[in-house]
Write a protein that holds these residues in place. Structure first.
Motif, mmCIF file in Angstrom:
data_model
loop_
_atom_site.group_PDB
_atom_site.id
_atom_site.type_symbol
_atom_site.label_atom_id
_atom_site.label_comp_id
_atom_site.label_asym_id
_atom_site.label_seq_id
_atom_site.Cartn_x
_atom_site.Cartn_y
_atom_site.Cartn_z
ATOM 1 N N ALA A 35 0.938 -1.276 0.015
ATOM 2 C CA ALA A 35 0.045 0.010 0.088
ATOM 3 C C ALA A 35 0.890 1.233 0.048
ATOM 4 O O ALA A 35 2.070 1.252 0.510
ATOM 5 C CB ALA A 35 -0.844 -0.115 1.003
ATOM 6 N N THR A 36 0.495 2.115 -0.591
ATOM 7 C CA THR A 36 1.203 3.511 -0.665
ATOM 8 C C THR A 36 0.232 4.561 0.147
ATOM 9 O O THR A 36 -1.072 4.493 0.180
ATOM 10 C CB THR A 36 1.474 4.004 -2.034
ATOM 11 N N ALA A 37 0.926 5.627 0.722
ATOM 12 C CA ALA A 37 0.168 6.646 1.378
ATOM 13 C C ALA A 37 -0.529 7.365 0.216
ATOM 14 O O ALA A 37 -0.083 7.862 -0.837
ATOM 15 C CB ALA A 37 0.943 7.332 2.338
ATOM 16 N N PRO A 38 -1.667 7.734 0.445
ATOM 17 C CA PRO A 38 -2.622 8.593 -0.407
ATOM 18 C C PRO A 38 -1.815 9.724 -0.581
ATOM 19 O O PRO A 38 -1.508 10.551 0.394
ATOM 20 C CB PRO A 38 -4.203 8.788 0.075
ATOM 21 N N ALA A 39 -1.386 10.535 -1.909
ATOM 22 C CA ALA A 39 -0.777 11.687 -2.028
ATOM 23 C C ALA A 39 -1.655 12.848 -2.180
ATOM 24 O O ALA A 39 -1.126 13.989 -2.418
ATOM 25 C CB ALA A 39 -0.354 11.332 -3.394
ATOM 26 N N SER A 40 -3.002 12.680 -1.698
ATOM 27 C CA SER A 40 -3.666 14.007 -1.929
ATOM 28 C C SER A 40 -5.006 13.529 -0.877
ATOM 29 O O SER A 40 -5.414 12.451 -0.742
ATOM 30 C CB SER A 40 -4.362 14.290 -3.343
ATOM 31 N N PRO A 41 -5.816 14.773 -0.353
ATOM 32 C CA PRO A 41 -6.768 14.405 0.113
ATOM 33 C C PRO A 41 -7.873 13.724 -0.517
ATOM 34 O O PRO A 41 -8.629 12.737 -0.017
ATOM 35 C CB PRO A 41 -7.431 15.827 0.452
#
Length: 152
Positions: A35-41
């Motif tokens: 999983a990757t951290a979301p790059a935007s709200p």
């Protein structure tokens, strides 16, 4: 500018793509990815809503969407958004809903090119005889999504 995140899901990892304003694509990945951290709200909100969907806590998404496609494809995808949680429609039902009852095959082709599966619920479209017909993510995923929506 396109940004993305990878979300683990019961259907396998999902690559969620967006621009600055809307979700543009969701891809089913066949290989496990971290999983990757979301790059935007917006990506964070999308992950939250998808997680709530998979938990059975969300039956309707409220996200800005910008799927790229022809005017006909856009019309079909808009019709898919009207199919309620846990219900199914045939390709013919969708063709009739868009006012073009002879376009059953074209509806099938547009359904298969839906770039934002799950959120635009193309999995809810089945054959006129009730059979599962095609799904870009594979019939196993389609069956899982349909079963998930009837179990919750």
């Amino acid at each position: 500018m396109m940004i993305y995140t990878v979300l683990p899901s019961p259907c396998g990892p999902l690559r969620i793509e967006a621009n600055d304003e809307a979700i543009t694509r969701i891809l089913f990945l066949d290989k496990p990815l971290a999983a990757t951290a979301p790059a935007s709200p917006l990506l964070a909100q999308t992950c939250d809503q998808l997680n709530a969907y998979f938990a059975g806590e969300l039956t309707r998404f409220s996200l800005p969407l910008a799927p790229a496609g022809t005017p006909f494809q856009q019309q079909v995808w808009q019709a898919l958004l009207t199919i309620p949680w846990g219900e199914k429609r045939s390709y013919r039902d969708i063709a009739v809903a868009i006012g073009n009852p002879r376009a059953v095959r074209a509806v099938g082709a547009a359904n298969g090119r839906n770039p934002i599966p799950i959120i635009i619920p193309c999995h809810r479209v089945i054959g006129a005889n009730g059979s599962l017909i095609g799904y870009a993510g594979g019939l196993t995923r389609k069956r899982w999504l349909l079963d998930h929506e009837t179990k919750v």
